[in-house]
Write an enzyme that holds these catalytic residues in place. Structure first.
Site, PDB file in Angstrom:
ATOM      1  N   LYS A   8       0.834  -1.207   0.000  1.00  0.00           N
ATOM      2  CA  LYS A   8       0.000   0.000   0.000  1.00  0.00           C
ATOM      3  C   LYS A   8       0.866   1.254   0.000  1.00  0.00           C
ATOM      4  CE  LYS A   8      -3.741  -0.355   2.236  1.00  0.00           C
ATOM      5  NZ  LYS A   8      -4.737  -0.557   3.313  1.00  0.00           N
ATOM      6  N   ARG A  47      -3.637   2.910   8.507  1.00  0.00           N
ATOM      7  CA  ARG A  47      -3.898   1.617   7.869  1.00  0.00           C
ATOM      8  C   ARG A  47      -2.625   0.771   7.833  1.00  0.00           C
ATOM      9  NH1 ARG A  47      -8.479   1.926   3.961  1.00  0.00           N
ATOM     10  NH2 ARG A  47      -9.307   4.043   3.962  1.00  0.00           N
ATOM     11  N   GLY A 106      -8.153  -7.278   4.634  1.00  0.00           N
ATOM     12  CA  GLY A 106      -8.985  -7.450   5.816  1.00  0.00           C
ATOM     13  C   GLY A 106      -8.331  -8.157   6.977  1.00  0.00           C
ATOM     14  N   MET A 140      -5.511  -7.298   8.682  1.00  0.00           N
ATOM     15  CA  MET A 140      -4.972  -6.412   9.715  1.00  0.00           C
ATOM     16  C   MET A 140      -5.897  -5.220   9.896  1.00  0.00           C
ATOM     17  SD  MET A 140      -0.892  -6.790   8.978  1.00  0.00           S
ATOM     18  CE  MET A 140      -1.047  -6.514   7.227  1.00  0.00           C
ATOM     19  N   ARG A 145      -3.835  -1.582  -6.104  1.00  0.00           N
ATOM     20  CA  ARG A 145      -3.026  -2.800  -5.941  1.00  0.00           C
ATOM     21  C   ARG A 145      -3.410  -3.763  -7.046  1.00  0.00           C
ATOM     22  NH1 ARG A 145      -6.015  -4.675  -0.342  1.00  0.00           N
ATOM     23  NH2 ARG A 145      -8.100  -4.946  -1.197  1.00  0.00           N
ATOM     24  N   HIS A 189     -16.118  -8.343   1.929  1.00  0.00           N
ATOM     25  CA  HIS A 189     -15.053  -9.197   2.460  1.00  0.00           C
ATOM     26  C   HIS A 189     -15.201 -10.635   1.969  1.00  0.00           C
ATOM     27  CE1 HIS A 189     -13.341 -11.916   5.559  1.00  0.00           C
ATOM     28  NE2 HIS A 189     -12.346 -11.043   5.533  1.00  0.00           N
ATOM     29  N   SER A 245      14.409 -43.546 -10.508  1.00  0.00           N
ATOM     30  CA  SER A 245      13.202 -42.786 -10.183  1.00  0.00           C
ATOM     31  C   SER A 245      13.166 -42.626  -8.670  1.00  0.00           C
ATOM     32  CB  SER A 245      11.943 -43.507 -10.667  1.00  0.00           C
ATOM     33  OG  SER A 245      10.793 -42.770 -10.317  1.00  0.00           O
ATOM     34  N   CYS A 296       8.765 -39.693  -8.652  1.00  0.00           N
ATOM     35  CA  CYS A 296       7.396 -40.190  -8.790  1.00  0.00           C
ATOM     36  C   CYS A 296       6.614 -40.126  -7.491  1.00  0.00           C
ATOM     37  CB  CYS A 296       7.399 -41.621  -9.335  1.00  0.00           C
ATOM     38  SG  CYS A 296       8.258 -42.797  -8.277  1.00  0.00           S
ATOM     39  N   TYR A 333      12.438 -35.620 -15.506  1.00  0.00           N
ATOM     40  CA  TYR A 333      10.993 -35.432 -15.437  1.00  0.00           C
ATOM     41  C   TYR A 333      10.529 -35.470 -13.980  1.00  0.00           C
ATOM     42  CZ  TYR A 333      10.615 -40.475 -14.581  1.00  0.00           C
ATOM     43  OH  TYR A 333      10.718 -41.721 -14.037  1.00  0.00           O
TER      44      TYR A 333
END
Length: 885
Positions: A26, A96, A105, A107, A352, A468, A776, A843, A863
């Site tokens: 902010k 703020r 919302g 803080m 923002r 909110h 693997s 894997c 991979y």
């Protein structure tokens, strides 16, 4: 001397948008907008470093910080021509929070700071608007009492509701100046009589305590939970933004609103937002009044009869349009903008990068590339891989019967069904007990963050598209309907009344967050469809990534799904999963109960056709792609019956007594089966098991090859810890394969390798690589054996380890790069030394976790493999890993 405080105004600004680490998002954006010469009220930012220092010094503001705040305050007074604490022309502030990452919302905020019993009189005279002055004062007392004094202000809110009821009005705006003056006195009396607190009259005391309260809110429960949910570091701290007030509550030529430069639900390029006349910013977010649309594109069922801002204040609206276009072009991203209008003059309080659904995020990313504002590579870095999960939510079956009971605002898309729960803490408890719930509230507040996270969806009776509930749900990817005014919710009685019908806690409902429709009972769903934007976006990811992405798949159906999600082969086929089908399990158990090799082979011969058909299906789906097949891994006792009914059935089929069945069960029991008679150890003891499996694999490969399907089988021996162990089984398997080639007079290419899931295997990888063609990493078991943890039991204490920062993350969720990762790097390095052509993959479930995928890219794996539905996440993670290096 350390600089703790940074000023901002149109004439002078100390910061810019690149300083988010120091000024918070902010504060950095306020400084940037001032540098752009936008109409931003002047103020100053107390840095995040000051927050960290506050905690280091036992929650006290250092003298240097105090001095710099006073100097900045004097500068704002000079700039605005107003005096803080003056009784005739008071300078008021909003205070703020502002963290580096957006935490909407979570803080605290205080508005109208600086008012007291004297200055409110002066402000009433100065503006010739007593109603405005006392409305501002009562708001200030209410917010300050909650945020700074830590008092539950529900009693103050009920006093306001009582006053409205006594006056016969529904809206705060209908109360007179005398009403509000009376309310201020009531508020102060409640604080004194119920809490023993005299409301502070010294503006400087108000300011110091408000700054400390905002710093303190960094560690409130909801902020901590939000950071944990969004992987935001606790050590960042928050900045405090002290900004001169402009007032949207001075009359009907004033107002406040929130707007988005594109639709946050769909990403469509249309200006979207809501506003309230004669209000302050918290009114829009809190959902206290239903906001009006800023333009026709913002209209919905709830507000379609209200006048738009474009109609009410056309010049101001036009300036807002010009401003939003400037900001979106400057930031090269969709913006969420807060504004206030004072006497028809527009002020920008915040901008923002907007929270948005993943559908919207994909569309915005693709559109911004098409608009030449960003590059494809920049677009790839703008979406969190985990967010792609939200694309895969089911939607309601359009053919299913539905009974609509109410309609609200479509705040966040997706279908959700479950049992009604009215309290957030109960939502969390019900989910822990395995239930699926919908959180139903009159409106949500930041305190509800835990319940919102636990619930399958959120439904509120009040609030708009920027409330909110709406904003947080979109950020979470949760379905949400807001502002459903048809609902009469009694949280104490745990009931929801809709058109005279009562629904109680535990009743089932369904809703569609895309349409805003709420339905009775449970409704079937169908799979989500992948959008054209998704396809474009993922092609960019595929073009940039080096790491291949395979899928764990044990059936043709899994394989087909994996291909649909972009898998480049199968990285793990767990053959034991094929044995549990009803027509096969008896043959498996017959094999286990066989007393000699001949009888075991007879039982295995019954399984051979099933296995061959399974592999044929996988080869068909994966035509031209590798299929890694892990030979039988779990201990045999996992296939034995445990229920008495199943034991009796097995005894009858095999002609054995129940005593013999139980004796065999007991003989196969192991105290620690994870480290017991499983994997390659089974093959050493019972070679015929693996010989049947490799025969099935190769026979299927030959059949598929003859049918014109390109087959690339990889045969994997699990749980190897010693070269000789691997070598014996490999040679026996190869001998069986050669027999099949001769019998069929046909050959196919194949590879043989091993799964590295034991620390010793990783340490001895150089030796094992002399005979293995691939590795693997089975990181699930490798994590268990490296840490000495049982993944089935560690859930009881691992969360505490993470909470106390003993482990940075659950090692079963994200690869432990220092320990398990060290073994993986060592295995690859040593394996390459003795076999330069060897390749390696992963894997375990880590194969679909973004940080783990990035690590796999860094250490040079070929991979990763994960569940089919996580393939898109892995593909994007691999692309981002390539871009970050």
């Amino acid at each position: 001397m350390t600089k703790w405080v940074y000023k901002f105004s149109q004439e002078l600004t100390d910061g810019n948008k690149e300083m988010k680490g120091l000024l918070g998002g902010k504060g950095a954006n306020l400084a940037e907008m001032c540098a752009m010469k936008l109409n931003v009220p002047a103020g100053f930012t107390v840095s995040t470093e000051a927050c960290l220092d506050y905690y280091k010094t036992d929650k006290k503001l250092a003298p240097e910080i105090v001095s710099q705040v006073k100097e900045a305050l004097s500068w704002v007074e000079s700039y605005t021509g107003k005096k803080f604490g003056d009784i005739n022309n008071p300078l008021l502030f909003s205070v703020r929070s502002g963290a580096r990452a957006s935490m909407p919302g979570m803080m605290d905020t205080v508005l109208n700071l600086g008012l007291n019993d004297q200055s409110v009189v002066g402000m009433a005279k100065l503006t010739n608007n007593p109603r405005f002055a006392y409305d501002s004062y009562r708001r200030f007392i209410q917010m300050y009492s909650n945020v700074v004094l830590g008092i539950n202000t529900s009693i103050l809110e009920s006093n306001l509701e009582d006053l409205k009821e006594a006056r016969g009005v529904h809206e705060d705006t209908a109360l007179s100046a005398d009403d509000l003056k009376e309310l201020v006195d009531v508020y102060k009396s409640v604080l004194l009589e119920d809490h023993g607190v005299v409301f502070p009259q010294d503006p400087m005391e108000q300011l110091w305590k408000a700054i400390a309260a905002v710093f303190g809110s960094w560690n409130n429960n909801r902020a901590i939970k939000y950071r944990e949910m969004n992987s935001i570091p606790h050590e960042w701290g928050t900045a405090v933004n002290v900004q001169s007030m402009v007032f949207g509550n001075m009359g009907d030529d004033c107002g406040t609103g929130v707007c988005f430069t594109r639709d946050p639900s769909t990403g469509e390029k249309k200006f979207f937002g809501e506003y309230l006349l004669n209000a302050q910013g918290e009114d829009v977010v809190a959902g206290i009044r239903t906001p009006a649309p800023i333009n026709n594109d913002s209209k919905n069922e709830s507000n379609k009869h209200q006048k738009t801002l474009e109609e009410v204040m056309k010049p101001t609206y036009d300036e807002l349009v010009k401003t939003y276009k400037t900001l979106e072009t400057h930031y090269r991203d969709m913006q969420d903008i807060e504004f206030t209008i004072e006497n028809k003059k527009l002020f920008i309080l915040q901008t923002r990068n907007a929270k948005r659904t993943v559908v919207a995020a994909l569309k915005v990313a693709v559109d911004l590339v098409n608009e030449k504002l960003i590059t494809p590579n920049e677009a790839l870095l703008r979406i969190q891989p985990e967010d792609l999960n939200h694309l895969l939510h089911p939607r309601l079956d359009p053919k299913a019967a539905k009974t609509i009971i109410a309609t609200g605002l479509p705040a966040s898309p997706g279908a959700a069904s479950g049992q009604i729960v009215f309290e957030s803490n109960e939502a969390e408890e019900w989910v822990k007990n395995g239930k699926k719930v919908l959180l139903v509230r009159a409106e949500t507040s930041p305190e509800d963050i835990g319940g919102m996270a636990a619930a399958a969806g959120i439904l509120t009776a009040r609030g708009g598209m920027t409330s909110h509930a709406a904003v947080v749900a979109r950020g979470m990817g949760k379905p949400c309907i807001a502002g459903c005014t048809a609902l009469v919710i009694d949280a104490k009685a745990k009931t929801m009344i809709v058109k005279g019908k009562t629904y109680r806690e535990g009743d089932y409902i369904t809703f569609d967050g895309a349409s805003g429709e709420i339905y009775e009972g449970l409704i079937p769903t169908i799979k989500a469809e992948i959008t054209a934007d998704f396809a474009v976006f993922m092609k960019w990811a595929d073009d940039i990534r080096r790491l291949k992405v395979r899928a764990n798949a044990d059936s043709p159906e899994d394989a087909k799904a994996a291909i649909g999600f972009g898998a480049q082969g199968i990285g793990l086929c767990r053959t034991e999963h094929m044995f549990f089908a009803p027509e096969r399990i008896l043959a498996v158990r017959e094999m286990i109960f066989a007393e000699n090799e001949t009888d075991r082979k007879k039982a295995l011969a019954k399984l051979l056709p099933f296995q061959r058909a399974d592999f044929n299906g996988l080869f068909r789906e994966m035509n031209g792609l590798p299929v890694n097949i892990r030979l039988l891994d779990p201990p045999l006792h996992e296939f034995l019956p445990h229920a008495e009914k199943d034991k009796s059935e097995l005894a009858a089929v095999l002609g054995l007594s129940m005593k013999q069945i139980n004796e065999r069960n007991d003989a196969l029991h192991e105290f620690n089966p994870m480290l017991g008679h499983r994997g390659v150890r089974l093959a050493v003891t019972y070679p015929e098991i693996y010989l049947m499996q490799v025969r099935a694999i190769v026979e299927a490969a030959i059949e598929s090859d003859k049918a014109g399907i390109t087959v690339l089988p990889e045969i994997m021996i699990p749980l190897t810890s010693e070269l000789r162990e691997y070598s014996i089984i490999k040679d026996e398997c190869k001998a069986e394969i050669e027999k099949v080639f001769k019998e069929k007079n046909h050959t196919v290419k194949y590879k043989m390798g091993t799964m590295l899931e034991l620390p010793r295997a990783c340490i001895m990888a150089g030796e094992i690589a002399t005979e293995a063609e691939f590795f693997s990493f089975g990181t699930n078991d490798l994590t268990q054996t490296t840490f000495g943890l049982s993944r089935d039991d560690a859930g009881k204490f691992l969360p505490v380890y993470v909470a106390r920062n003993i482990y940075p993350k659950d090692p079963f969720v994200s690869i432990d790069q220092a320990g398990v990762g060290f073994l993986m790097k060592h295995a690859i390095a040593e394996g390459k030394k003795t076999n330069p052509g060897i390749y390696a993959g992963i894997c375990g479930e880590h194969g679909g976790e973004p940080a783990s995928v990035e690590f796999c890219h860094q250490i040079g794996l070929e991979y990763v493999s994960c569940s089919p539905f996580r393939v898109p996440i892995a593909r994007l993670s691999a692309a981002q890993a390539a871009l970050k290096l």
